[in-house]
Design a protein around this motif. Structure first.
Motif, mmCIF file in Angstrom:
data_model
loop_
_atom_site.group_PDB
_atom_site.id
_atom_site.type_symbol
_atom_site.label_atom_id
_atom_site.label_comp_id
_atom_site.label_asym_id
_atom_site.label_seq_id
_atom_site.Cartn_x
_atom_site.Cartn_y
_atom_site.Cartn_z
ATOM 1 N N UNK A 151 -6.053 -1.924 2.232
ATOM 2 C CA UNK A 151 -7.481 -2.755 2.373
ATOM 3 C C UNK A 151 -6.881 -3.742 3.522
ATOM 4 N N UNK A 152 -8.085 -4.580 3.884
ATOM 5 C CA UNK A 152 -8.298 -5.437 4.811
ATOM 6 C C UNK A 152 -7.231 -6.749 4.363
ATOM 7 N N UNK A 153 -7.303 -7.177 3.020
ATOM 8 C CA UNK A 153 -6.368 -7.743 2.382
ATOM 9 C C UNK A 153 -4.795 -7.432 2.799
ATOM 10 N N UNK A 154 -4.248 -6.204 2.538
ATOM 11 C CA UNK A 154 -3.302 -5.784 2.547
ATOM 12 C C UNK A 154 -2.751 -5.822 3.946
ATOM 13 N N UNK A 155 -3.668 -5.372 4.917
ATOM 14 C CA UNK A 155 -3.310 -5.367 6.468
ATOM 15 C C UNK A 155 -3.032 -6.714 6.961
ATOM 16 N N UNK B 174 0.858 -11.108 8.631
ATOM 17 C CA UNK B 174 1.207 -12.616 8.376
ATOM 18 C C UNK B 174 2.522 -12.759 7.860
ATOM 19 N N UNK B 175 2.939 -11.773 7.003
ATOM 20 C CA UNK B 175 4.374 -11.776 6.402
ATOM 21 C C UNK B 175 5.374 -11.359 7.837
ATOM 22 N N UNK B 176 5.003 -10.546 8.494
ATOM 23 C CA UNK B 176 5.843 -10.092 9.638
ATOM 24 C C UNK B 176 6.032 -11.396 10.721
#
Length: 298
Positions: free
Chosen positions: A203-207, A212-214
């Protein structure tokens, strides 16, 4: 309960997309890894699906698929009464879209939002809590809500990248920079997940969260709290506009490869090269964003 329902819906979608047969074992850790959440909400979601008759539970062995998941996941989730958070999620994206299109005032009452997006009080609270946590709206003293104007122009996305261009390559050069092997392994796995099909299915959220996490993980490894605080603030602010730019996913395979290259350099402690690669990566994104700014225009 909302969060468990949302994860239960994702588990149903996963069962369907992987074509799991009746009797298939669903280990909590495997699901937690795939959905990139902790085990605790996964266990609660599995218990919920057991209650609904989708799974069976065997003592000391865990959860197994009890019946075929043939209907589209969203339809099945709706029939099982799991779909409520999707109403809130849909409203969240619609509010973001309306703000970017300029069709929603920056100052609004809760009553107007409920009526306009067909939300219950609980659903509206869920949406507003999320928006407030992300930093693009705040409750006005006494009455209503105010959305930040900083987030609603294409320029602000480009400006956020220029700030990151100044900050992130510098963070990799901080004395005492240390990226833990475990963090490196986790970040690398996330990129391979994308290259192995996640770009199409996430999803857009997961992407957004994966990106962000990276970037936050690499800045956190600098050990400089000022860098860390700044990158977190800028990431909260850019979430809204970065969703908009995700309609075009063609650049993601190249992004994932660039991320993996940076990780390889950091693993070999070649931080100066990693810093240059980070600068090129962000410049590449800035150029791409300038080219797709038509997506960001109302």
């Amino acid at each position: 309960m909302n969060h468990d329902r949302s994860i239960a819906t994702q588990i149903v979608a996963l069962i369907q997309s992987e074509g799991l047969p009746v009797g298939a074992h669903l280990p909590a850790q495997m699901l937690a890894d795939k959905l990139r959440v902790s085990r605790s909400p996964v266990n609660e979601a599995l218990a919920l699906l057991h209650e609904k008759g989708v799974l069976t539970r065997e003592k000391n062995r865990g959860f197994f698929l009890a019946r075929p998941v043939a209907a589209p996941a969203a339809e099945l989730a709706s029939r099982l009464g799991l779909a409520e958070p999707d109403v809130a999620t849909a409203a969240y994206f619609q509010i973001a879209e309306d703000l970017l299109q300029g069709t929603l005032d920056t100052q609004v009452s809760e009553q107007l939002l409920k009526a306009r997006y067909g939300l219950t009080t609980t659903q509206l609270n869920t949406v507003l809590k999320r928006i407030a946590q992300e930093g693009w709206a705040e409750r006005k003293p006494g009455y209503g809500w105010e959305f930040s104007s900083m987030l609603t122009t294409p320029d602000s996305l480009l400006q956020s990248y220029r700030l990151r261009l100044a900050l992130e390559p510098a963070a990799l050069l901080e004395p005492g920079y240390r990226l833990e092997p475990r963090t490196l392994q986790r970040l690398r796995a996330a990129e391979f997940h994308l290259l192995n099909g996640g770009i199409e299915t996430d999803t857009a959220d997961q992407l957004h969260d994966r990106g962000v996490r990276f970037h936050e993980s690499l800045v956190e490894a600098s050990g400089n709290p000022f860098f860390v605080d700044t990158i977190r603030r800028v990431n909260r602010v850019r979430r809204l506009l970065s969703y908009r730019s995700m309609r075009d996913r063609e650049r993601y395979p190249e992004h994932a490869k660039q991320h993996l290259h940076i990780l390889d350099l950091l693993e070999r402690e070649r931080n100066e090269e990693a810093s240059l690669a980070m600068r090129e990566h962000l410049e590449h994104t800035l150029t791409a964003l300038a080219q797709i700014s038509r997506l960001l225009e109302p």
